[in-house]
Design a protein around this motif. Structure first.
Motif, short mmCIF file in Angstrom:
data_model
loop_
_atom_site.label_atom_id
_atom_site.label_comp_id
_atom_site.label_asym_id
_atom_site.label_seq_id
_atom_site.Cartn_x
_atom_site.Cartn_y
_atom_site.Cartn_z
N LEU A 159 0.82 -1.21 0.00
CA LEU A 159 0.00 0.00 0.00
C LEU A 159 0.86 1.26 0.00
O LEU A 159 0.56 2.23 -0.69
CB LEU A 159 -0.92 0.00 1.23
CG LEU A 159 -1.73 1.27 1.47
CD1 LEU A 159 -2.75 1.48 0.37
CD2 LEU A 159 -2.41 1.21 2.84
N ASN A 160 1.95 1.24 0.74
CA ASN A 160 2.79 2.43 0.90
C ASN A 160 3.91 2.54 -0.12
O ASN A 160 4.30 3.65 -0.49
CB ASN A 160 3.36 2.47 2.32
CG ASN A 160 2.29 2.75 3.36
OD1 ASN A 160 1.58 3.75 3.28
ND2 ASN A 160 2.16 1.87 4.33
N THR A 161 4.46 1.40 -0.56
CA THR A 161 5.63 1.44 -1.43
C THR A 161 5.40 0.80 -2.79
O THR A 161 6.25 0.95 -3.69
CB THR A 161 6.84 0.73 -0.78
OG1 THR A 161 6.61 -0.69 -0.78
CG2 THR A 161 7.05 1.21 0.65
N PRO A 169 10.98 3.03 -2.27
CA PRO A 169 10.53 4.24 -1.58
C PRO A 169 9.01 4.24 -1.39
O PRO A 169 8.26 3.68 -2.19
CB PRO A 169 10.94 5.37 -2.54
CG PRO A 169 11.94 4.76 -3.47
CD PRO A 169 11.57 3.32 -3.59
N SER A 170 8.58 4.87 -0.32
CA SER A 170 7.15 5.07 -0.10
C SER A 170 6.63 6.17 -1.02
O SER A 170 7.41 6.96 -1.59
CB SER A 170 6.91 5.46 1.36
OG SER A 170 7.63 6.63 1.68
N LEU A 171 5.33 6.23 -1.17
CA LEU A 171 4.73 7.23 -2.05
C LEU A 171 5.08 8.65 -1.59
O LEU A 171 5.39 9.51 -2.42
CB LEU A 171 3.21 7.05 -2.08
CG LEU A 171 2.44 8.00 -2.99
CD1 LEU A 171 2.85 7.82 -4.45
CD2 LEU A 171 0.93 7.78 -2.84
N SER A 207 9.75 4.88 4.41
CA SER A 207 11.16 4.89 4.03
C SER A 207 11.37 5.58 2.68
O SER A 207 10.47 5.65 1.85
CB SER A 207 11.68 3.46 3.96
OG SER A 207 12.92 3.39 3.31
N SER A 208 12.60 6.06 2.47
CA SER A 208 12.98 6.59 1.16
C SER A 208 13.52 5.50 0.25
O SER A 208 13.84 5.76 -0.92
CB SER A 208 14.02 7.69 1.31
OG SER A 208 15.17 7.18 1.97
N PHE A 210 15.55 3.32 -2.03
CA PHE A 210 16.80 3.60 -2.73
C PHE A 210 16.97 5.08 -3.07
O PHE A 210 18.00 5.46 -3.62
CB PHE A 210 16.90 2.74 -4.00
CG PHE A 210 15.69 2.76 -4.88
CD1 PHE A 210 15.35 3.90 -5.61
CD2 PHE A 210 14.88 1.65 -4.98
CE1 PHE A 210 14.24 3.92 -6.42
CE2 PHE A 210 13.75 1.66 -5.79
CZ PHE A 210 13.43 2.80 -6.52
N LEU A 211 15.97 5.90 -2.78
CA LEU A 211 16.16 7.34 -2.93
C LEU A 211 17.04 7.85 -1.79
O LEU A 211 17.15 7.20 -0.74
CB LEU A 211 14.80 8.06 -2.87
CG LEU A 211 13.80 7.80 -3.98
CD1 LEU A 211 12.49 8.53 -3.68
CD2 LEU A 211 14.34 8.22 -5.33
N PRO A 212 17.67 9.01 -1.94
CA PRO A 212 18.43 9.58 -0.82
C PRO A 212 17.56 9.70 0.43
O PRO A 212 16.37 10.00 0.37
CB PRO A 212 18.84 10.95 -1.35
CG PRO A 212 18.92 10.75 -2.83
CD PRO A 212 17.81 9.81 -3.17
N ALA A 213 18.18 9.48 1.59
CA ALA A 213 17.43 9.39 2.85
C ALA A 213 16.76 10.69 3.23
O ALA A 213 15.85 10.70 4.07
CB ALA A 213 18.37 8.94 3.97
N VAL A 214 17.16 11.82 2.64
CA VAL A 214 16.54 13.10 2.96
C VAL A 214 15.06 13.11 2.61
O VAL A 214 14.30 13.92 3.12
CB VAL A 214 17.30 14.24 2.25
CG1 VAL A 214 17.03 14.23 0.76
CG2 VAL A 214 16.96 15.59 2.86
N TYR A 215 14.62 12.18 1.75
CA TYR A 215 13.23 12.17 1.32
C TYR A 215 12.34 11.26 2.17
O TYR A 215 11.14 11.16 1.91
CB TYR A 215 13.14 11.74 -0.15
CG TYR A 215 13.93 12.65 -1.06
CD1 TYR A 215 13.61 14.01 -1.17
CD2 TYR A 215 15.01 12.18 -1.79
CE1 TYR A 215 14.33 14.85 -1.99
CE2 TYR A 215 15.74 13.02 -2.62
CZ TYR A 215 15.40 14.35 -2.71
OH TYR A 215 16.12 15.20 -3.52
N GLN A 216 12.89 10.60 3.17
CA GLN A 216 12.07 9.73 4.00
C GLN A 216 11.11 10.55 4.87
O GLN A 216 11.31 11.73 5.10
CB GLN A 216 12.95 8.87 4.91
CG GLN A 216 13.69 9.65 5.98
CD GLN A 216 14.72 8.81 6.70
OE1 GLN A 216 14.88 7.65 6.42
NE2 GLN A 216 15.41 9.42 7.64
N GLY A 217 10.05 9.90 5.36
CA GLY A 217 9.10 10.58 6.21
C GLY A 217 9.69 10.87 7.58
O GLY A 217 10.50 10.10 8.11
N THR A 218 9.31 12.00 8.16
CA THR A 218 9.72 12.37 9.51
C THR A 218 8.54 12.13 10.45
O THR A 218 7.48 12.74 10.28
CB THR A 218 10.14 13.85 9.57
OG1 THR A 218 11.23 14.07 8.68
CG2 THR A 218 10.56 14.23 10.98
#
Length: 482
Positions: A159-161, A169-171, A207-208, A210-218
């Motif tokens: 559902l999320n990725t 990566p998640s949506l 989670s991000s 394989f994208l750079p981790a700066v894009y993960q959810g906080t």
């Protein structure tokens, strides 16, 4: 992990960026092939970027109903199921259905619900959701949702990725990557949930990949301090902290000129700056003391049954109001007036479970839609009500329902969707989609379309392969678009 601290977020962002050359197809067009050395000091990974076309929605509030509610008892009225209740499931409805327990399905089950049509659209709602029913004409129903798998963790991940195994990566991460941040003082992707524990499946669902981790959810916690260790140390003044950061930035910039291939320094410096700004912006964004008594009542903050979820949704509204692009809200776990149903997973005691869960979310979600509309935000905010799968027409226990990936209901409201519209249908007992099935990939493609992104052109180059949010699947459900 029980929560995300500023330290974890900073380290993740820094080292995540250090591990990837920013080589990607960005919405502005063409393939961006920039060596790490050139990209590090000049390219801000969270800089605002243009979409492929004019967006209908600026922000998304993604309401995940964890545990999978029975939409048969909420939105999908089936008189035939009521008539056949207590009987074995007719074989004609089981074609293509692979059931657990060596083909045993249990007796057909109908809950004791009263049904009514609402609005000009005549949408059906059960008496579980009297408040949400008042917004029937703002909702676009997808009554033919399908997915793969019938295990919670796996289906939640899909559902999320969009995948059944971790790593993608998640949506929300894709949207953050493609559009950047609309507010430099807040993350573009925030996750809200109740309680002290992470929801089922944990942080892999925001989670991000394989994208750079700066894009993960906080993840924002409950309470006035949404991120651990975000506050300035007690004995350090604001002026001292600013001076320390300025010195650190100066030293890092000098070092970067001697080590142009080290992108971690630039990434970490950017993370420090965002964390510094968030010391003020994050607590303010979730500070509900500034809300009026009428608004607090609208979300149900004055009732024990609705207070916790209402608080989360009011925070979600404040975040999108401040430019957060993607707010992922997970409805697990919370206590409802002393009834311990940690999620919607009603294999038994469905009436009791769904009664408690519905009381907890009905007024807050209706309040969110009303509040967004009154503020002129509903037209630019897409609200998505979703779950990992649905529930069957039968159940082994006799008073509950089992997992159903073959046909269930999800809905969207605001943000460019066609309110009062119903897409697709399940069969006469609500077991399987029989008209216009919509997979998770199609839902993702449609959401991306509404924020101005073509899911086929939103790509990231990894190991010579152009990865995209919908993997190799997905089509936009154009009928849902206004």
């Amino acid at each position: 992990m029980s929560g995300h601290s500023r330290r974890d977020w900073l380290v993740g962002s820094a080292y995540g960026l250090g591990g990837f050359a920013l080589n990607a197809s960005l919405p502005g067009g063409g393939i961006l092939s920039i060596p790490v050395a050139a990209a590090a000091p000049k390219l801000d990974p969270l800089a605002r970027r243009e979409p492929h076309f004019a967006p209908k929605a600026k922000s998304i509030i993604w309401l995940h109903m964890d545990g999978a509610p029975s939409t048969l008892d909420l939105f999908d009225y089936k008189p035939t199921l009521e008539r056949l209740a207590g009987q074995d499931t007719p074989e004609s409805f089981l074609t293509g259905i692979r059931t657990a327990g060596q083909g045993k399905t249990g007796k057909l089950f109908a809950s004791n619900r009263a049904w009514k049509q609402y609005g000009e659209s005549g949408a059906w709602f059960s008496d579980f959701l009297p408040e949400l029913a008042q917004h029937a004409d703002e909702i676009a129903f997808v009554k033919s949702s399908v997915t793969v798998g019938a295990t919670h963790d796996i289906s939640i991940l899909k559902l999320n990725t969009g995948d059944l195994v971790p790593g993608r990566p998640s949506l929300g991460a894709w949207i953050s990557y493609a559009l950047g941040s609309a507010n430099p003082d807040l993350p573009p992707f925030v996750v809200l949930y109740a309680g002290d524990k992470e929801p089922r499946g944990g942080a892999i669902n925001w989670s991000s990949g394989f994208l750079p981790a700066v894009y993960q959810g906080t993840a924002f916690r409950s309470g006035p301090s949404p991120i651990l260790h975000l506050e300035r140390p007690e004995l350090i003044s604001s002026t001292e902290q600013r001076s320390n950061l300025d010195l650190l930035l100066h030293l890092n910039e000098k070092d970067a000129t001697r080590h142009p291939n080290d992108s971690e320094l630039a990434a970490r410096a950017r993370s420090y700056e965002l964390a510094y700004r968030m010391e003020a912006s994050a607590p303010e964004a979730v500070d509900l003391t500034r809300e009026t008594a009428a608004t607090r009542e609208l979300y149900g903050l004055n009732s024990e049954a609705t207070r916790e979820y209402g608080t989360i949704l009011l925070r979600a509204r404040r975040l999108v109001e401040r430019g957060v692009r993607f707010v992922q809200v997970v409805s697990w776990p919370f206590d409802n007036a002393g009834v311990d149903f940690s999620n919607w997973d009603a294999h038994s005691k469905l009436e009791e479970n769904h009664g408690a869960r519905s009381r907890a979310v009905d007024k807050p979600i209706a309040g969110l839609l009303a509040d967004l509309k009154s503020r002129g935000l509903l037209d630019e905010t897409l609200v998505v009500w979703t779950s990992e799968f649905g529930r069957t027409s039968y159940g082994q226990s006799g008073d509950g329902r089992d997992h159903n990936p073959w046909g269930y209901t999800q809905w969207l409201a605001g943000g460019g969707v066609k309110g009062g519209y119903t897409h697709g249908a399940t069969d006469e007992i609500g077991l399987k989609a029989v008209e216009n099935p919509v997979d998770t990939y199609d839902l993702h493609a449609t959401v991306l379309q509404l924020v101005g992104l073509d899911h086929l052109k939103t790509t990231f180059s990894r190991a010579g392969r152009a990865e995209r949010p919908t993997v190799v699947y997905g089509k936009v459900v154009k009928e849902l678009l206004a």
